[in-house]
Enzyme design. Structure first.
Site, short mmCIF file in Angstrom:
data_model
loop_
_atom_site.label_atom_id
_atom_site.label_comp_id
_atom_site.label_asym_id
_atom_site.label_seq_id
_atom_site.Cartn_x
_atom_site.Cartn_y
_atom_site.Cartn_z
N GLU A 146 0.58 -1.65 0.02
CA GLU A 146 -0.08 -0.31 0.10
C GLU A 146 0.84 0.91 0.08
OE1 GLU A 146 -1.25 1.31 5.12
OE2 GLU A 146 -1.90 -0.75 4.07
N TYR A 148 1.45 5.34 1.14
CA TYR A 148 0.94 6.89 2.71
C TYR A 148 0.52 7.99 1.58
CZ TYR A 148 3.16 3.79 6.14
OH TYR A 148 3.46 2.85 7.05
N VAL A 196 2.03 6.33 9.40
CA VAL A 196 2.82 4.87 10.00
C VAL A 196 1.39 4.42 9.77
CG1 VAL A 196 3.42 3.67 12.03
CG2 VAL A 196 4.01 6.40 11.79
N HIS A 197 1.12 2.95 9.38
CA HIS A 197 0.45 1.96 9.63
C HIS A 197 1.08 0.48 9.74
CE1 HIS A 197 -2.46 -0.39 7.54
NE2 HIS A 197 -3.06 -0.80 8.75
N ILE A 198 0.36 0.42 11.40
CA ILE A 198 1.26 -0.45 12.03
C ILE A 198 0.83 -2.31 12.12
CG2 ILE A 198 1.90 -1.86 14.31
CD1 ILE A 198 3.38 0.46 13.77
#
Length: 416
Positions: A146, A148, A196-198
């Site tokens: 993906e 950001y 951020v995407h954890i």
């Protein structure tokens, strides 16, 4: 399109948004490259980190003068848009109606960069203001990736420089964060942001190393610009009171949102988990306040319609001056409170939205993809391994463990 390539190369293809590409080393899945805590690199990695920091510092233009004593009334937000850009019928006009209340929005789960351009155009048509954007290259491991993005209103926010995808020498992050520096135009005050995407994984233990490694990212931002306020925004897939946040708390950061939840359940008015947040140092933002923007209430749609057409996450926002967000009229009517159910419009939306639950044995791939943490590959696996006698059998699917299964069941979207 302005593209920042490897080693800071820049090209301009004329688009209105920036595409940061090639700034990240290829993620490795080797366990030998990871430190278990994500905080103690080897000597070789320390040298690599120093080189990286010098290179990134050179990419950041000199900051504007000292911050003005007065702060602009800017609104900074974070929003997971759930597979934005896939052919999933997302209603960008509704996304834009919500985003128009913000001045800078960090977006997660951008699947195609074209959707950012489309959203930009929707915002410009709706607000009459010019908007710009930064988009990262695709990040992720295996076949799932993906992007950001940052969307910002030109008259309020300016991109200052230093946009880069974190190089992550210890290979802790599945999706390396996007860093950039912005300026509030009215005050001339610069600030740095990390988007951020954890990773969700199967349990909190899978998420904790990435959460702990956020302290390294904050250290990096402050080493580059010690006097510049820094924030870390995004979908963290972990509540802010978990022990893994200890490193950031030690550095003085605190979560903007401490109560309530940000992920939408299937039941109208109910929210499940507090996963989305902005971490900041309160002394750097002395007047700031924050809230969850409960967009189903504002748009007057059911949670089921919201999850299908907009997102299963609500955006969260930071008001720099602490002022109450003024909600804009919708469809020529009066603005509705984003935290109060609008009975008439919600009722109409509920009657027109599909009320059909998702049946593991009959749903198509697009319907299965609406379930939490189910992408095209897992949807195909579910279809291939039919029939299913219970949802508990989903752990047969690679990548679906007890944690993911619990999230799917808790969503209330499966047929009983």
């Amino acid at each position: 399109m302005i593209r920042i390539g490897q080693r800071g190369s820049v090209s301009n293809t004329g688009s209105s948004h920036l595409d940061i590409a090639g700034n990240s080393s290829t993620s490795s899945t080797s366990n030998n490259s990871k430190h278990p805590r994500g905080r103690q690199p080897s000597d070789g990695s320390r040298l690599e980190r120093i080189v990286r920091r010098v290179a990134l510092a050179l990419a950041v233009p000199a900051l504007l003068g000292a911050a003005a004593s007065s702060q602009a009334d800017a609104v900074i937000a974070s929003w997971n848009l759930k597979h934005a850009g896939w052919n999933n019928g997302k209603h960008l006009e509704q996304v834009a109606a919500v985003a128009s209340h913000m001045d800078l929005i960090g977006l997660q789960e951008v699947m195609k960069e074209e959707v950012v351009s489309e959203l930009e155009q929707q915002l410009e048509a709706l607000t009459g203001d010019e908007w710009d954007s930064l988009v990262s290259h695709a990040v992720g491991r295996s076949t799932y990736t993906e992007r950001y993005a940052y969307l910002y209103r030109d008259k309020t926010i300016a991109y200052q420089g230093g946009a880069t995808v974190y190089l992550d020498p210890e290979d802790v992050f599945s999706r390396e964060p996007l860093l950039a520096t912005f300026v509030e135009k009215d005050s001339g005050r610069a600030f740095s942001a990390a988007n951020v995407h954890i990773v969700y994984g199967d349990s909190k233990a899978d998420r904790a190393p990435e959460i702990r490694a956020l302290a390294d990212i904050y250290d990096l931002m402050k080493e580059i610009s010690p006097a510049t306020p820094a924030i870390i925004m995004g979908d963290f897939n972990m509540a802010p009171d978990e022990p893994a946040w200890g490193g950031l708390r030690t550095l003085g950061l605190r979560p903007l949102i401490t109560e309530g939840a940000t992920t939408l359940s299937k039941t109208d008015g109910r929210y499940a988990s507090l996963y989305d947040n902005i971490w900041y140092v309160p002394s750097e933002w002395p007047s700031a306040s924050g809230e969850v923007f409960r967009f189903p209430d504002y748009l007057g749609i059911s949670h089921e319609a919201a999850r299908a057409d907009v997102s299963d996450h609500a955006p969260i926002y930071l008001s720099v001056t602490g002022e109450t967000l003024a909600l804009l009229p919708l469809d020529g009517g009066q603005p509705q409170a984003a935290g109060i159910e609008v009975a008439s419009r919600a009722s109409n939306a509920s009657s027109s939205a599909s009320q059909t639950c998702i049946d593991l044995n009959t749903a198509n791939a697009d319907q299965l993809d609406r379930l939490p943490n189910i992408g095209p590959a897992r949807a195909a696996d579910i279809i291939r391994q039919r029939p299913w006698s219970s949802s508990g059998q989903l752990t047969r699917i690679s990548g679906i463990g007890k944690g993911t299964l619990s999230e799917i069941v808790a969503s209330g979207m499966l047929c009983s």
